[in-house]
Design a protein around this motif. Structure first.
Motif, PDB file in Angstrom:
ATOM      1  N   ILE A  19       0.856  -1.194   0.000  1.00  0.00           N
ATOM      2  CA  ILE A  19       0.000   0.000   0.000  1.00  0.00           C
ATOM      3  C   ILE A  19       0.890   1.242   0.000  1.00  0.00           C
ATOM      4  O   ILE A  19       0.664   2.180  -0.772  1.00  0.00           O
ATOM      5  CB  ILE A  19      -0.968   0.011   1.205  1.00  0.00           C
ATOM      6  CG1 ILE A  19      -1.988  -1.119   1.113  1.00  0.00           C
ATOM      7  CG2 ILE A  19      -1.640   1.373   1.367  1.00  0.00           C
ATOM      8  CD1 ILE A  19      -3.032  -0.979   0.035  1.00  0.00           C
ATOM      9  N   LYS A  20       1.904   1.251   0.848  1.00  0.00           N
ATOM     10  CA  LYS A  20       2.819   2.393   0.931  1.00  0.00           C
ATOM     11  C   LYS A  20       3.543   2.616  -0.402  1.00  0.00           C
ATOM     12  O   LYS A  20       3.678   3.763  -0.859  1.00  0.00           O
ATOM     13  CB  LYS A  20       3.829   2.179   2.055  1.00  0.00           C
ATOM     14  CG  LYS A  20       4.732   3.358   2.281  1.00  0.00           C
ATOM     15  CD  LYS A  20       5.678   3.127   3.448  1.00  0.00           C
ATOM     16  CE  LYS A  20       6.608   4.313   3.587  1.00  0.00           C
ATOM     17  NZ  LYS A  20       7.572   4.135   4.661  1.00  0.00           N
ATOM     18  N   ASN A  21       3.996   1.539  -1.032  1.00  0.00           N
ATOM     19  CA  ASN A  21       4.656   1.660  -2.333  1.00  0.00           C
ATOM     20  C   ASN A  21       3.713   2.262  -3.374  1.00  0.00           C
ATOM     21  O   ASN A  21       4.108   3.125  -4.166  1.00  0.00           O
ATOM     22  CB  ASN A  21       5.163   0.303  -2.822  1.00  0.00           C
ATOM     23  CG  ASN A  21       6.332  -0.208  -2.025  1.00  0.00           C
ATOM     24  OD1 ASN A  21       7.010   0.542  -1.326  1.00  0.00           O
ATOM     25  ND2 ASN A  21       6.582  -1.505  -2.115  1.00  0.00           N
ATOM     26  N   PRO A  89     -15.304   8.648 -12.095  1.00  0.00           N
ATOM     27  CA  PRO A  89     -14.974   9.696 -11.122  1.00  0.00           C
ATOM     28  C   PRO A  89     -13.667  10.377 -11.527  1.00  0.00           C
ATOM     29  O   PRO A  89     -12.849   9.801 -12.255  1.00  0.00           O
ATOM     30  CB  PRO A  89     -14.788   8.919  -9.817  1.00  0.00           C
ATOM     31  CG  PRO A  89     -15.421   7.592 -10.031  1.00  0.00           C
ATOM     32  CD  PRO A  89     -15.350   7.318 -11.503  1.00  0.00           C
ATOM     33  N   THR A  90     -13.447  11.564 -11.023  1.00  0.00           N
ATOM     34  CA  THR A  90     -12.202  12.266 -11.307  1.00  0.00           C
ATOM     35  C   THR A  90     -11.043  11.586 -10.592  1.00  0.00           C
ATOM     36  O   THR A  90     -11.232  10.836  -9.632  1.00  0.00           O
ATOM     37  CB  THR A  90     -12.273  13.732 -10.846  1.00  0.00           C
ATOM     38  OG1 THR A  90     -12.378  13.734  -9.409  1.00  0.00           O
ATOM     39  CG2 THR A  90     -13.440  14.467 -11.482  1.00  0.00           C
ATOM     40  N   ALA A  91      -9.841  11.899 -11.043  1.00  0.00           N
ATOM     41  CA  ALA A  91      -8.648  11.365 -10.384  1.00  0.00           C
ATOM     42  C   ALA A  91      -8.604  11.820  -8.932  1.00  0.00           C
ATOM     43  O   ALA A  91      -8.264  11.034  -8.037  1.00  0.00           O
ATOM     44  CB  ALA A  91      -7.394  11.796 -11.138  1.00  0.00           C
ATOM     45  N   ALA A  92      -8.960  13.065  -8.683  1.00  0.00           N
ATOM     46  CA  ALA A  92      -8.948  13.583  -7.307  1.00  0.00           C
ATOM     47  C   ALA A  92      -9.937  12.813  -6.423  1.00  0.00           C
ATOM     48  O   ALA A  92      -9.631  12.486  -5.278  1.00  0.00           O
ATOM     49  CB  ALA A  92      -9.268  15.074  -7.299  1.00  0.00           C
ATOM     50  N   THR A  93     -11.104  12.515  -6.956  1.00  0.00           N
ATOM     51  CA  THR A  93     -12.098  11.739  -6.212  1.00  0.00           C
ATOM     52  C   THR A  93     -11.575  10.348  -5.914  1.00  0.00           C
ATOM     53  O   THR A  93     -11.687   9.855  -4.785  1.00  0.00           O
ATOM     54  CB  THR A  93     -13.423  11.660  -7.003  1.00  0.00           C
ATOM     55  OG1 THR A  93     -13.939  12.982  -7.152  1.00  0.00           O
ATOM     56  CG2 THR A  93     -14.442  10.781  -6.310  1.00  0.00           C
ATOM     57  N   LEU A  94     -10.962   9.718  -6.918  1.00  0.00           N
ATOM     58  CA  LEU A  94     -10.437   8.370  -6.712  1.00  0.00           C
ATOM     59  C   LEU A  94      -9.289   8.370  -5.709  1.00  0.00           C
ATOM     60  O   LEU A  94      -9.176   7.448  -4.897  1.00  0.00           O
ATOM     61  CB  LEU A  94      -9.994   7.757  -8.039  1.00  0.00           C
ATOM     62  CG  LEU A  94     -11.129   7.370  -8.981  1.00  0.00           C
ATOM     63  CD1 LEU A  94     -10.574   6.880 -10.315  1.00  0.00           C
ATOM     64  CD2 LEU A  94     -12.046   6.327  -8.360  1.00  0.00           C
ATOM     65  N   ARG A  95      -8.455   9.370  -5.725  1.00  0.00           N
ATOM     66  CA  ARG A  95      -7.367   9.457  -4.737  1.00  0.00           C
ATOM     67  C   ARG A  95      -7.962   9.530  -3.318  1.00  0.00           C
ATOM     68  O   ARG A  95      -7.453   8.895  -2.394  1.00  0.00           O
ATOM     69  CB  ARG A  95      -6.497  10.677  -5.002  1.00  0.00           C
ATOM     70  CG  ARG A  95      -5.597  10.563  -6.224  1.00  0.00           C
ATOM     71  CD  ARG A  95      -4.813  11.876  -6.419  1.00  0.00           C
ATOM     72  NE  ARG A  95      -4.141  11.987  -7.672  1.00  0.00           N
ATOM     73  CZ  ARG A  95      -2.898  11.555  -7.920  1.00  0.00           C
ATOM     74  NH1 ARG A  95      -2.202  10.971  -6.960  1.00  0.00           N
ATOM     75  NH2 ARG A  95      -2.358  11.727  -9.115  1.00  0.00           N
ATOM     76  N   ALA A  99      -7.546   6.621  -0.254  1.00  0.00           N
ATOM     77  CA  ALA A  99      -7.083   6.887   1.114  1.00  0.00           C
ATOM     78  C   ALA A  99      -8.114   6.427   2.147  1.00  0.00           C
ATOM     79  O   ALA A  99      -7.765   5.751   3.134  1.00  0.00           O
ATOM     80  CB  ALA A  99      -6.774   8.374   1.287  1.00  0.00           C
ATOM     81  N   LYS A 100      -9.375   6.757   1.921  1.00  0.00           N
ATOM     82  CA  LYS A 100     -10.424   6.382   2.881  1.00  0.00           C
ATOM     83  C   LYS A 100     -10.608   4.875   2.953  1.00  0.00           C
ATOM     84  O   LYS A 100     -10.829   4.318   4.024  1.00  0.00           O
ATOM     85  CB  LYS A 100     -11.737   7.072   2.518  1.00  0.00           C
ATOM     86  CG  LYS A 100     -11.725   8.548   2.834  1.00  0.00           C
ATOM     87  CD  LYS A 100     -13.055   9.190   2.547  1.00  0.00           C
ATOM     88  CE  LYS A 100     -12.998  10.667   2.938  1.00  0.00           C
ATOM     89  NZ  LYS A 100     -14.264  11.342   2.717  1.00  0.00           N
TER      90      LYS A 100
END
Length: 159
Positions: A19-21, A89-95, A99-100
């Motif tokens: 996940i960190k990578n 969805p937008t890239a920002a939404t997917l990011r 995280a969540k």
């Protein structure tokens, strides 16, 4: 620590490391780069990110840890191929979802006791589990870690 606890820790450490990578790669590429294909005619980065979220979201159900957080991602990222729908969805939404969802999985993983990792996952019947006890919750983490590593390698090509 018992041998069993050490084994679980080793597997979860690899999950967290993976996940960190992936986070490191995602943080090194822009939203615009996520819109590019990994290679000519191949999946775009945004599709791979959505795909990873959808697959990890399904872990909640498979491991009997609750309902999916983002069931709306099933159709565009698991059931359909990239570039077959314009309604992503937008890239920002997917990011943000990424995280969540990682936080939610971490909380669920932290709540499991040692013996619970070896309980059957929901894609195997009780009868089959008697014959195949390796089809357990911990095995889901193992297979999803390999899957994550594969797609992280693809995302690295966007740099």
């Amino acid at each position: 620590m018992t041998t069993t606890e050490i084994s679980i820790k080793m597997i979860l450490d690899r999950w967290h490391g993976s996940i960190k990578n992936c986070d490191t790669i995602l943080n090194s590429i822009s939203d615009e780069q996520l819109l590019k294909e990994i290679a000519p005619g191949k999946n775009r980065g945004i599709y791979l990110l959505g795909h990873l979220i959808a697959v990890h979201d399904d872990m909640l159900r498979l491991m009997d840890m609750g309902e999916k957080l983002y069931p709306e991602l099933y159709e565009p990222f698991l059931n359909a191929a990239d570039k077959t729908t314009d309604n992503l969805p937008t890239a920002a939404t997917l990011r943000n979802y990424w995280a969540k969802q990682n936080e939610a999985l971490q909380q669920k993983f932290d709540s499991l006791k040692t013996e619970q990792w070896f309980e059957r996952h929901t894609a195997v019947s009780a009868e089959d589990f008697v014959k195949e006890p390796h089809r357990n919750k911990l095995n889901i983490v193992i297979t999803r870690t390999s899957h994550l590593q594969y797609h992280t390698g693809q995302l690295a090509l966007l740099k």
